[in-house]
Design an enzyme around this catalytic site. Structure first.
Site, PDB file in Angstrom:
ATOM      1  CG  HIS A 197      -2.075  -0.933   1.120  1.00 16.40           C
ATOM      2  ND1 HIS A 197      -1.911  -2.288   0.997  1.00 16.40           N
ATOM      3  CD2 HIS A 197      -3.420  -0.717   1.135  1.00 16.40           C
ATOM      4  CE1 HIS A 197      -3.095  -2.877   0.931  1.00 16.40           C
ATOM      5  NE2 HIS A 197      -4.034  -1.946   1.014  1.00 16.40           N
ATOM      6  CG  HIS A 250       2.063  -3.961   6.466  1.00 18.97           C
ATOM      7  ND1 HIS A 250       2.938  -4.856   5.887  1.00 18.97           N
ATOM      8  CD2 HIS A 250       1.098  -3.731   5.542  1.00 18.97           C
ATOM      9  CE1 HIS A 250       2.524  -5.141   4.655  1.00 18.97           C
ATOM     10  NE2 HIS A 250       1.407  -4.476   4.420  1.00 18.97           N
ATOM     11  CG  ASP A 299       6.076  -4.794   7.576  1.00 25.28           C
ATOM     12  OD1 ASP A 299       7.219  -5.262   7.671  1.00 25.28           O
ATOM     13  OD2 ASP A 299       5.061  -5.367   8.007  1.00 25.28           O
TER      14      ASP A 299
END
Length: 310
Positions: A180, A221, A225
């Protein structure tokens, strides 16, 4: 009033047609890059689904972001996805604004070739990273006790290659670094360079920061990350952007090859729509300026188009 609306609608339709012709010509020249980029998007999704077979749920790792940010919970996990969807759709719509608005700085096809190059490079690094080490997923469906945390051995090869919808929505194991954040940072950096609204640029960066926090708060996450995505994507985009040839700036005037219409009146109208001025049609023949070079062609007739945006 109705006459004015009809006239403006006619101008808009002609502008869309003229822009479509230009973009189709660019797509014909660059279709390999576009197709390659789209295929790599599928390969990335396939790799993310593949690592799910290796995922083993376990206790959630100690994370400073989890300690600082309160957990949103499953009922509000959609908030981060909503923000991401807004960023994604807003950027896609913006890339097609040259078809509608007079003020234009980019060519849609050329911009997407550049964006896909950024995405593919970042996603390649992401695949290498999450296949190197599989961490226990912090997301709710990836935790111990969830039936979706692991994937059983596929019954057939086709099952592996079908990544939608389960592989897209309920993946586990593809953690470092956030996909994302790759899309969001690439989109925002691209608008930072080619966009024209300073206020929107500032809002875009703010939204990405908020999205980063929401991803962690949603436990989709780990903090690492997101942090790795911030510096990796920015460095990759910076490096590739300096290696690729610069896009023609329509606001300052650039040229494209267009076939000469048999109807001189239609040719002149298209030129006006793309240029924003009348110009002199007598100077268009046999000379076309492309990226600062003058090409002479005694057999094929071209026209010079100089797009003047704001």
């Amino acid at each position: 009033m109705s006459f004015y609306i009809g006239r403006e609608a006619s101008k808009l339709w002609k502008r869309v047609c003229a822009e479509t012709t230009t973009e189709i010509n660019l797509l014909i020249e660059n279709w390999k890059y576009v197709l390659g980029g789209l295929i790599c998007q599928y390969v990335h999704g396939l790799a993310a689904r593949g690592v799910h077979y290796f995922h083993r749920p376990g206790p959630t790792l100690q994370d400073v972001g989890f300690f600082l940010l309160p957990e949103l919970g499953q009922d509000r996990a959609y908030i981060s996805e909503t923000v991401f969807t807004f960023v994604f759709l807003s950027f896609v719509l913006w890339t097609f604004h040259p078809f509608i608005f007079k003020s234009k700085k980019i060519y849609t096809v050329l911009l997407w070739c550049r964006v896909l190059a950024f995405l593919v490079a970042c996603q390649f690094l992401r695949i290498v990273t999450f296949y190197s080490t599989q961490l226990p997923g912090p997301n709710y469906h990836c935790r111990e006790g969830s039936k979706l945390a692991t994937l059983s051995r596929p019954d057939n090869l086709l099952e592996v290659f079908i990544i939608f919808p389960r592989g897209m929505l309920y993946g586990c194991g593809d953690l470092i670094f956030s996909s994302h954040m790759i899309f969001s940072l690439v989109f925002v950096r691209t608008y930072q360079k080619y966009g024209t609204r300073r206020f929107i640029k500032q809002c875009a960066w703010l939204i990405v920061v908020i999205q980063s926090l929401l991803i962690i708060a949603s436990r989709k996450h780990y903090t690492v990350d997101v942090v790795v995505a911030w510096y990796t994507v920015n460095l990759v985009v910076y490096f590739i952007d300096h290696k690729l040839p610069e896009l023609p700036d329509r606001s300052g005037g650039s040229a494209l090859l267009l076939p000469l219409s048999k109807d001189s009146r239609t040719k002149e109208e298209n030129h006006k729509l793309l240029n924003g001025n009348s110009g002199d049609a007598t100077d268009w023949r046999l000379r076309t300026q492309v990226n600062g070079k003058i090409l002479e062609d005694g057999k094929t007739v071209h026209v010079e188009t100089v797009i003047n945006g704001v």
